[in-house]
Design a protein around this motif. Structure first.
Motif, PDB file in Angstrom:
ATOM      1  N   ALA A   1     -26.943  23.318 -63.779  1.00 49.93           N
ATOM      2  CA  ALA A   1     -25.416  23.325 -64.075  1.00 49.93           C
ATOM      3  C   ALA A   1     -24.454  24.124 -63.304  1.00 49.93           C
ATOM      4  N   ARG A   2     -24.430  25.171 -63.120  1.00 53.28           N
ATOM      5  CA  ARG A   2     -23.847  26.156 -62.097  1.00 53.28           C
ATOM      6  C   ARG A   2     -23.615  25.506 -61.234  1.00 53.28           C
ATOM      7  N   GLU A   3     -24.295  24.837 -59.916  1.00 57.78           N
ATOM      8  CA  GLU A   3     -24.038  24.061 -58.964  1.00 57.78           C
ATOM      9  C   GLU A   3     -23.229  23.049 -59.096  1.00 57.78           C
ATOM     10  N   THR A   4     -23.337  22.579 -60.750  1.00 53.96           N
ATOM     11  CA  THR A   4     -22.645  21.104 -60.428  1.00 53.96           C
ATOM     12  C   THR A   4     -21.083  21.717 -60.736  1.00 53.96           C
ATOM     13  N   CYS A   5     -21.057  22.836 -61.842  1.00 52.29           N
ATOM     14  CA  CYS A   5     -19.799  23.311 -61.959  1.00 52.29           C
ATOM     15  C   CYS A   5     -18.823  23.635 -60.880  1.00 52.29           C
ATOM     16  N   ARG A   6     -19.769  24.773 -59.678  1.00 49.53           N
ATOM     17  CA  ARG A   6     -19.588  24.982 -58.597  1.00 49.53           C
ATOM     18  C   ARG A   6     -18.277  23.261 -58.233  1.00 49.53           C
ATOM     19  N   LEU A   7     -19.202  22.326 -58.173  1.00 55.18           N
ATOM     20  CA  LEU A   7     -18.659  21.104 -57.378  1.00 55.18           C
ATOM     21  C   LEU A   7     -17.462  20.486 -58.071  1.00 55.18           C
TER      22      LEU A   7
END
Length: 188
Positions: A119-125
């Protein structure tokens, strides 16, 4: 191989655990063991049990990732439910990186921490200008999303050897047919 990591992004690879979303969807995360396998192959080998509840949470995260990323591709605002779920999971404790030796790292944590990491990586994207580089594979009927990291931003397929080859072969056959030429054996 059942799980393919072609999205150049952890979240987009999780979203790809549903194949052929629009024509004949196949959910590759049908059992908790499937989730354990995917997490392990993704480099997020979870500690502890993978339960039916953690599988349900992973499916929720996967669908929110897909919804948010697809909104980026379509040039639409990301849905509030997808944002809320991603932000909720991103706010949880992520997996911890553990350096084994120079050049070798693993991750430590359970399934919830793995989902928080995705989820964090997706938020960063989604929350950065990089969101404009999310693409959908042009190789119909493929529905895979990927991050276009090419210098010119012109990547068209999730996998050049599979989807790209299929599209190019079809175009070749159409050109030959338009010229009235017969198909060569083995190219139909």
């Amino acid at each position: 191989m059942r799980f393919q990591f072609l999205g150049d992004h952890l979240g987009l690879d999780l979203a790809a655990t549903v194949s052929w979303r629009e024509t004949r969807p196949v959910d590759l995360l049908a059992e908790p063991a499937d989730l354990r396998e995917w997490l392990t192959l993704a480099g997020l080998r979870p500690l502890g049990a993978v339960t039916a509840d953690s599988l349900a949470a992973a499916v929720d995260v996967r669908e929110a990732v897909y919804g948010a990323a697809y909104a980026c591709v379509a040039g639409r605002p990301v849905g509030s439910a997808d944002l809320a779920l991603l932000n909720d999971f991103a706010g949880r404790e992520p997996m911890r990186p553990v350096v084994v030796r120079a050049g070798v790292m693993t991750w430590s944590g359970g399934v919830e921490q793995a989902l928080a990491t995705v989820a964090r990586e997706t938020c960063r994207l989604v929350g950065t200008p990089e969101h404009a580089r999310v693409r959908r594979c042009e190789g119909a009927p493929c529905t895979r999303l990927f991050l276009d990291n090419s210098r010119a931003g012109g990547r068209r397929w999730c996998d050049k050897r599979a989807c790209g080859s299929r599209v190019n072969a079809a175009a070749y056959r159409e050109r030959r047919a338009a010229r009235g030429e017969r198909a060569e054996p083995g190219l139909s």
